[in-house]
Scaffold this active site. Structure first.
Site, PDB file in Angstrom:
ATOM      1  CG  LEU A 145      -2.023  -0.969   1.395  1.00 54.12           C
ATOM      2  CD1 LEU A 145      -2.723  -0.787   2.740  1.00 54.12           C
ATOM      3  CD2 LEU A 145      -3.031  -0.831   0.268  1.00 54.12           C
ATOM      4  CG  ASP A 146       0.551   4.459  -2.879  1.00 54.25           C
ATOM      5  OD1 ASP A 146       1.346   3.617  -3.334  1.00 54.25           O
ATOM      6  OD2 ASP A 146      -0.215   5.138  -3.586  1.00 54.25           O
ATOM      7  NE  ARG A 147       6.046   7.850   5.075  1.00 54.10           N
ATOM      8  CZ  ARG A 147       7.165   8.484   5.308  1.00 54.10           C
ATOM      9  NH1 ARG A 147       8.010   8.717   4.319  1.00 54.10           N
ATOM     10  NH2 ARG A 147       7.470   8.900   6.520  1.00 54.10           N
TER      11      ARG A 147
END
Length: 319
Positions: A145-147
């Site tokens: 998942l993106d940060r």
């Protein structure tokens, strides 16, 4: 200060969990400080032996095999400080576990935390979980998942589980549904976005994704309206493909950028949401459905919204 050192000969006994893995992948996972080119060179030269015999890079390991790794030159980097389980961010992860058994963990990843260390970060989710679960020796991320994205993140505890779940992802039988608050009134006719996406990595290392009809990769996101507000629309996004920043770009290219998206966002809408107290990207992996590799049963996990996401919805005016 770094210096070159030579490792001693290693003998590794293959455990059941690694049966069926290719020797090249097995070595790359264990020898992270050794360039791939070096690993393939020693394999080609026959310096890596399995049960005292030369093997090819595509050889698949069997339980009980003994792998001989020859001496290799590595760069001796200063040792990183181990992740402390006393850190608030690490301890806090324990309360974010949605599901856990002997095979896997489903985590409600907090926003602002990367899934792994690197790029100036000393640690991420996977390093923190390894510190919290020292006896689970094979913890690996199943996906990313993106940060700035929160929500359901799947972590395997065994290589066989990781392989099974990767196959489910490849066959597109894993269902990931995200909630996103977007600018404007989403057109109810837009149920599917298929604009091809191309990823560019800037010199700074930053990744930027654009719609590119000529060179973009096929991409598909399905959308459903959950709630209309005067200020915007809460949509459910189901990515059929898994391109970098896919949902963020697919919403933005239709004129409905996600709230507080610092890369593809609508500044006016972001400013409006910030005044209501939103200080993070409004993208959340709400549900994750997959077949449990151990039980064979369908498992659905749901991640509750954090306070930042739920409180802003209460301040919006429903239509």
């Amino acid at each position: 200060m770094t210096e070159n050192i030579k490792t001693p000969v290693q003998y590794i006994d293959v455990e059941e969990d690694y049966s069926g893995q290719r020797i090249d992948n097995f070595l790359m996972a264990r020898l992270k400080s050794i360039p791939k080119s070096v690993i393939y060179r020693v394999l080609r030269k026959g310096e890596v032996r399995v049960n005292k015999k030369r093997i090819k890079p595509e050889y698949k390991l069997q339980t009980g095999d003994q792998v001989r790794v020859p001496p290799l030159v590595v760069h001796d980097e200063p040792e990183k400080e181990p992740v402390s389980i006393g850190l608030a961010m690490v301890k806090n992860l324990e309360s974010h576990i949605l599901f856990e058994d002997n095979d896997l963990i489903v985590l409600n990843k907090p926003t602002g935390m990367a899934v792994h260390g690197g790029s100036g970060l000393s640690f991420g989710v996977i390093e923190a979980l390894r510190a919290l679960r020292p006896t689970a020796r094979h913890l690996e991320l199943v996906h990313r998942l993106d940060r700035d994205t929160s929500g359901c993140l799947l972590i395997a505890k065994k290589r066989s589980v990781l392989t099974n779940l990767h196959e489910q992802l490849r066959l597109k039988t894993v269902e990931k549904k995200y909630w996103a608050l977007v600018a404007g009134q989403w057109d109810s006719k837009i149920k599917k976005v298929t604009d091809p996406l191309r990823k560019n990595t800037l010199q700074s290392g930053e990744r930027v994704v654009k719609v590119d009809e000529a060179q973009g990769k096929p991409s598909e996101t399905r959308f459903k309206i959950l709630q209309r507000y005067e200020e915007g629309t809460l949509v459910e996004a189901f990515p059929v493909t898994g391109r970098t920043h896919q949902i963020r770009v697919h919403t933005a290219c239709k004129g409905h950028a996600i709230a507080c998206d610092d890369k593809y966002g609508d500044n006016e809408f972001t400013s409006q949401m910030q005044k209501l107290g939103l200080n993070r990207l409004y993208l959340h992996a709400k549900t994750l459905t997959f077949t449990h590799p151990g039980t064979g049963k369908l498992l659905t996990c749901e991640a509750p919204l954090d306070n930042a996401l739920s409180s802003v919805l209460e301040k919006l005016k429903r239509k």
